[in-house]
Design a protein around this motif. Structure first.
Motif, mmCIF file in Angstrom:
data_model
loop_
_atom_site.group_PDB
_atom_site.id
_atom_site.type_symbol
_atom_site.label_atom_id
_atom_site.label_comp_id
_atom_site.label_asym_id
_atom_site.label_seq_id
_atom_site.Cartn_x
_atom_site.Cartn_y
_atom_site.Cartn_z
ATOM 1 N N GLY A 85 35.463 23.774 49.580
ATOM 2 C CA GLY A 85 35.270 25.218 49.617
ATOM 3 C C GLY A 85 35.870 25.852 50.862
ATOM 4 O O GLY A 85 36.455 26.937 50.813
ATOM 5 N N HIS A 86 35.768 25.160 51.999
ATOM 6 C CA HIS A 86 36.307 25.684 53.250
ATOM 7 C C HIS A 86 37.833 25.696 53.245
ATOM 8 O O HIS A 86 38.464 26.620 53.776
ATOM 9 C CB HIS A 86 35.797 24.850 54.426
ATOM 10 C CG HIS A 86 34.338 25.023 54.694
ATOM 11 N ND1 HIS A 86 33.609 24.148 55.465
ATOM 12 C CD2 HIS A 86 33.468 25.980 54.294
ATOM 13 C CE1 HIS A 86 32.354 24.549 55.538
ATOM 14 N NE2 HIS A 86 32.244 25.659 54.833
ATOM 15 N N VAL A 87 38.421 24.658 52.666
ATOM 16 C CA VAL A 87 39.887 24.600 52.591
ATOM 17 C C VAL A 87 40.413 25.741 51.717
ATOM 18 O O VAL A 87 41.405 26.400 52.061
ATOM 19 C CB VAL A 87 40.345 23.234 52.052
ATOM 20 C CG1 VAL A 87 41.856 23.236 51.826
ATOM 21 C CG2 VAL A 87 39.965 22.125 53.030
ATOM 22 N N ASP A 90 33.928 28.165 42.468
ATOM 23 C CA ASP A 90 35.279 27.741 42.136
ATOM 24 C C ASP A 90 36.272 28.581 42.936
ATOM 25 O O ASP A 90 35.940 29.663 43.423
ATOM 26 C CB ASP A 90 35.536 27.869 40.638
ATOM 27 C CG ASP A 90 35.466 29.302 40.169
ATOM 28 O OD1 ASP A 90 36.427 30.048 40.393
ATOM 29 O OD2 ASP A 90 34.430 29.680 39.584
ATOM 30 N N PRO A 91 37.499 28.109 43.124
ATOM 31 C CA PRO A 91 38.477 28.809 43.967
ATOM 32 C C PRO A 91 38.705 30.262 43.594
ATOM 33 O O PRO A 91 38.815 31.126 44.468
ATOM 34 C CB PRO A 91 39.750 27.969 43.789
ATOM 35 C CG PRO A 91 39.249 26.599 43.513
ATOM 36 C CD PRO A 91 38.016 26.787 42.677
ATOM 37 N N ASP A 92 38.782 30.561 42.306
ATOM 38 C CA ASP A 92 39.019 31.938 41.887
ATOM 39 C C ASP A 92 37.891 32.861 42.335
ATOM 40 O O ASP A 92 38.128 33.993 42.763
ATOM 41 C CB ASP A 92 39.173 32.018 40.366
ATOM 42 C CG ASP A 92 40.495 31.441 39.889
ATOM 43 O OD1 ASP A 92 41.425 31.335 40.714
ATOM 44 O OD2 ASP A 92 40.595 31.092 38.702
ATOM 45 N N LYS A 93 36.667 32.386 42.248
ATOM 46 C CA LYS A 93 35.528 33.202 42.649
ATOM 47 C C LYS A 93 35.501 33.399 44.164
ATOM 48 O O LYS A 93 35.170 34.481 44.657
ATOM 49 C CB LYS A 93 34.217 32.569 42.187
ATOM 50 C CG LYS A 93 33.006 33.471 42.372
ATOM 51 C CD LYS A 93 31.776 32.884 41.701
ATOM 52 C CE LYS A 93 30.591 33.834 41.849
ATOM 53 N NZ LYS A 93 29.382 33.274 41.172
ATOM 54 N N ILE A 94 35.864 32.366 44.917
ATOM 55 C CA ILE A 94 35.941 32.492 46.371
ATOM 56 C C ILE A 94 36.960 33.554 46.745
ATOM 57 O O ILE A 94 36.704 34.439 47.575
ATOM 58 C CB ILE A 94 36.306 31.143 47.014
ATOM 59 C CG1 ILE A 94 35.128 30.159 46.893
ATOM 60 C CG2 ILE A 94 36.690 31.332 48.490
ATOM 61 C CD1 ILE A 94 35.436 28.764 47.385
#
Length: 265
Positions: free
Chosen positions: A80-82, A19-23
């Motif tokens: 995920g890349h964005v 998820d974005p926060d983890k990334i």
């Protein structure tokens, strides 16, 4: 002769499924001291086989619609890349972004892909009904359109979508979500359309990342791939009939809006 230098490499864990926060937590960036020289995004693949939306998938959601989830192949290749790129770059930062495209988005034998009438949100959520294995080609096409739109929205950044061409030695066709039927079809396509080495494919990425732009056809946001078969005539695909879609700004905007729905924007 160059003097011997020591280069320190810092490795950080990035998983496009997170998820974005983890990334953002795993990729630590000191925006005051760090300069991003370039971003080379990996090739993704067919996903982990969970391409249909399920109630258990909570990795990427829209702030206003919790039921809207990106399927695994969309997370792996685009979403995920964005998230990673937005986390790395400051608004005014100038750099080069190389995203991984594929000839599957415009040159799959016997398949015509109508991007104008397609529902991009349905494709990204995994709810669209497509022929077996074609979700990969659709995802790569939407990817190319999104990054072309990104280039228009971020004129200080040079963006290129690059396909390495067909490479038989990679693990792409051994991913668990690739059926034996699709594996056979892909091998036959490579037989007729050609394939080349990992080194030749990697050279396309490295040259795009390091070499300066050199022609009018090398504008930011262009999609470079094999224009004959899967390895021949490498260049800007917008110059051929099946590749013209990537230069259509209306389709770019459509992809931009669709991807942003999964980012809560």
């Amino acid at each position: 002769e160059r003097e011997n230098t020591t280069v320190q490499l810092d490795f950080m864990k990035f998983d496009a499924y997170d998820d974005p926060d983890k990334i953002r937590k795993n990729i630590k960036v000191d925006r005051k001291t760090m300069t991003i020289g370039g971003i080379l995004l990996n090739a993704g693949g067919f996903g982990d086989g969970r391409n249909k939306r399920t109630t258990k998938e909570k990795n990427v959601s829209n702030d206003t619609d919790d039921s809207l989830q990106a399927c695994s192949i969309a997370k792996l290749n685009i979403i995920g890349h964005v998230v990673l790129v937005h986390h790395l770059l400051r608004a005014d930062e100038s750099t080069r972004i190389i995203a991984a495209g594929s000839e599957a988005s415009f040159a799959t034998p016997g398949v015509t892909m109508d991007y104008a009438s397609a529902d991009f949100v349905s494709h990204l959520s995994g709810s669209s009904k497509v022929a077996m294995g074609m979700d990969y080609g659709w995802t790569k096409g939407i990817l190319a359109l999104y990054w072309a739109a990104f280039a228009r929205h971020h004129t200080n950044v040079f963006v290129r979508i690059v396909s390495p061409g067909a490479i038989a030695e990679t693990q792409l066709l051994r991913q668990e979500s690739v059926s034996s039927f699709m594996r056979t079809v892909a091998r036959m396509a490579q037989w007729f359309g050609g394939s080349h080495s990992v080194q030749e494919g990697a050279k396309r990425y490295v040259d795009s990342l390091l070499l300066p732009s050199s022609s009018d056809g090398d504008a930011s946001g262009s999609f470079w791939a094999s224009r004959q078969g899967f390895v021949h005539d490498y260049g800007n695909v917008a110059t051929i009939k099946n590749g013209k879609f990537v230069a259509d700004e209306a389709l770019q905007d459509k992809a931009w809006e669709a991807v942003n729905k999964f980012l809560g924007q």
